[in-house]
Design a protein around this motif. Structure first.
Motif, short mmCIF file in Angstrom:
data_model
loop_
_atom_site.label_atom_id
_atom_site.label_comp_id
_atom_site.label_asym_id
_atom_site.label_seq_id
_atom_site.Cartn_x
_atom_site.Cartn_y
_atom_site.Cartn_z
N ARG A 114 -0.70 5.47 -1.68
CA ARG A 114 -1.21 5.71 -0.34
C ARG A 114 -1.48 4.39 0.38
N GLY A 115 -2.05 3.43 -0.34
CA GLY A 115 -2.34 2.13 0.25
C GLY A 115 -1.09 1.39 0.68
N ILE A 116 -0.08 1.40 -0.17
CA ILE A 116 1.19 0.72 0.16
C ILE A 116 1.85 1.39 1.36
N VAL A 117 1.88 2.73 1.36
CA VAL A 117 2.50 3.46 2.46
C VAL A 117 1.75 3.17 3.77
N LYS A 118 0.44 3.14 3.70
CA LYS A 118 -0.36 2.87 4.90
C LYS A 118 -0.06 1.47 5.45
N ARG A 119 0.03 0.49 4.56
CA ARG A 119 0.34 -0.88 5.00
C ARG A 119 1.77 -0.97 5.55
N LEU A 120 2.70 -0.25 4.92
CA LEU A 120 4.09 -0.23 5.38
C LEU A 120 4.17 0.31 6.80
N CYS A 121 3.47 1.41 7.06
CA CYS A 121 3.48 2.02 8.39
C CYS A 121 2.79 1.13 9.41
N GLY A 122 1.65 0.55 9.02
CA GLY A 122 0.90 -0.31 9.93
C GLY A 122 1.67 -1.55 10.33
N GLN A 123 2.47 -2.07 9.40
CA GLN A 123 3.19 -3.32 9.67
C GLN A 123 4.54 -3.10 10.34
N PHE A 124 5.22 -2.01 9.98
CA PHE A 124 6.60 -1.84 10.46
C PHE A 124 6.84 -0.55 11.27
N GLY A 125 5.82 0.34 11.31
CA GLY A 125 5.97 1.55 12.10
C GLY A 125 5.61 1.31 13.56
N GLU A 126 5.76 2.36 14.37
CA GLU A 126 5.42 2.28 15.79
C GLU A 126 4.06 2.96 16.02
N LEU A 149 8.56 -7.85 2.71
CA LEU A 149 7.67 -6.73 2.38
C LEU A 149 6.51 -7.17 1.49
N SER A 150 6.40 -8.49 1.26
CA SER A 150 5.37 -8.97 0.34
C SER A 150 3.96 -8.60 0.78
N GLU A 151 3.73 -8.56 2.10
CA GLU A 151 2.37 -8.30 2.60
C GLU A 151 1.90 -6.87 2.33
N ILE A 152 2.83 -5.95 2.10
CA ILE A 152 2.39 -4.58 1.81
C ILE A 152 2.10 -4.40 0.32
N ARG A 153 2.40 -5.45 -0.46
CA ARG A 153 2.07 -5.49 -1.89
C ARG A 153 2.70 -4.32 -2.68
#
Length: 262
Positions: A114-126, A149-153
Motif C-alpha cells: 500500500r505504501g509503495i502504491v501510494k508513493r507511486l501514485c503521488g509521484q507519477f499519477g495525476e 523509481l528509487s524514491e517510491i522504494r
C-alpha cells in the motif's frame, strides 16, 4: 436497506485484491478507481447500487448468492468457507493498475504494498482531488528508467514495473485482448513480462481482467488445497473458481487451526 449480506466492505476491500482503499476513523472507506474518488460506508451502499460506474466496479450486478449456493452444493468444506465471508466480491479494477500492483506485491506484505502504491501514485499519477491521485498510466511509467523509481522504494521490482509498462505500451501485452483470450494463453502472455510468474499473472487475470475462472496460488493456497481439497485442482471449481479461491483463502487465513499438526 440495512447491512447487505452479499456485499461487505471489509471483506471486499481488505482481502488483498486491492491496495488503494483506506479505512477511515468512522469505519467508512475512501479510495480512487479510474480517476473517480469515493467514500463508501454501510450508510451509502444503496446510493452506490444506483451509480452505474461504482455498481460495475464493485460487481454488484453479479448474483453472488447464487454462485455461493452452487459452489456450496458441490462440497461441504467449500460451503463452510463461503459462509465465512459471504460479502466478498471481486472488484472490476483497472487492468494496468492491477498488473502493476501485483508486480509490487511480490515478496511483500500488504502495508508495504500500500505504501509503495501510494508513493507511486503521488509521484507519477495525476491529481484528481485534494491529496488524491490517479494510478500512473503505462505510458507514463514506460518512459522512465528503473532508477527513477528509487524514491517510491520498490526495490528490485522497479525494473519489472518498467518492463511491464513498456510491453503494455508496445502492445506486446494487450490487456484488453487478454479479457477474452484462452486463459492459458493470457497467462503465458503476462508471464512474458520480466518478474511475472504464475501467481502474479493469475492475480492480474482475476483482479484486473475479471477472469473469474483464474485461481491464484500462493503458499497459503497451496497449503489450503493440499489440506482441505486433496487431489483437486482449480478446475474442480468451474467457471467461478476465482470466487471459490477468495472464500478458501480468507477462510484458511482466518482459521489456522485447520492446519495445526495432528
Amino acid at each position: 436497506m440495512g447491512k447487505n449480506v452479499d456485499f461487505d466492505l471489509e471483506q471486499t476491500l481488505e482481502c488483498g485484491q486491492c491496495f488503494r482503499w483506506d479505512k477511515q476513523p468512522d469505519g467508512s472507506y475512501t479510495g480512487v478507481a479510474f480517476g473517480h474518488i469515493l467514500n463508501i460506508s454501510e450508510k451509502n451502499i444503496p446510493q452506490v447500487y444506483e451509480d452505474e460506474f461504482w455498481r460495475h466496479y464493485f460487481d454488484l450486478s453479479l448474483d453472488y448468492a447464487k454462485i455461493r449456493a452452487d459452489l456450496s452444493a458441490e462440497d461441504e468444506t467449500l460451503a463452510q468457507a463461503a459462509k465465512f465471508a459471504p460479502g466478498m466480491r471481486i472488484l472490476n479494477q483497472e487492468p494496468w493498475e492491477a498488473l502493476c500492483s501485483f508486480i509490487i506485491s511480490q515478496n511483500n506484505n500488504i502495508p508495504r504494498i500500500r505504501g509503495i502504491v501510494k508513493r507511486l501514485c503521488g509521484q507519477f499519477g495525476e491529481p484528481v482531488g485534494d491529496g488524491f491521485f490517479t494510478f500512473p498510466s503505462a505510458e507514463r511509467l514506460a518512459a522512465l528508467r528503473a532508477e527513477e523509481l528509487s524514491e517510491i522504494r520498490c526495490g528490485f521490482r522497479a525494473k519489472y514495473i518498467v518492463d511491464a509498462a513498456q510491453k503494455v505500451v508496445a502492445g506486446q501485452v494487450d490487456l484488453e485482448k487478454l479479457k477474452t483470450a484462452e486463459l492459458s494463453d493470457a497467462r503465458e502472455q503476462l508471464m512474458s513480462i520480466h518478474g511475472v510468474g504464475p501467481k502474479v499473472a493469475d492475480c492480474t487475470l482475476l483482479y484486473g481482467l475479471h477472469r473469474l475462472e483464474a485461481f491464484p496460488m500462493d503458499v497459503w493456497m497451496k497449503r489450503a488445497m493440499r489440506t482441505l481439497f486433496p487431489g483437486r485442482g482449480p478446475e474442480a471449481f468451474g467457471c467461478y473458481a476465482g470466487i471459490a479461491q477468495q472464500y478458501i483463502f480468507h477462510y484458511s487465513r482466518c482459521n489456522p487451526a485447520l492446519f495445526a499438526e495432528k
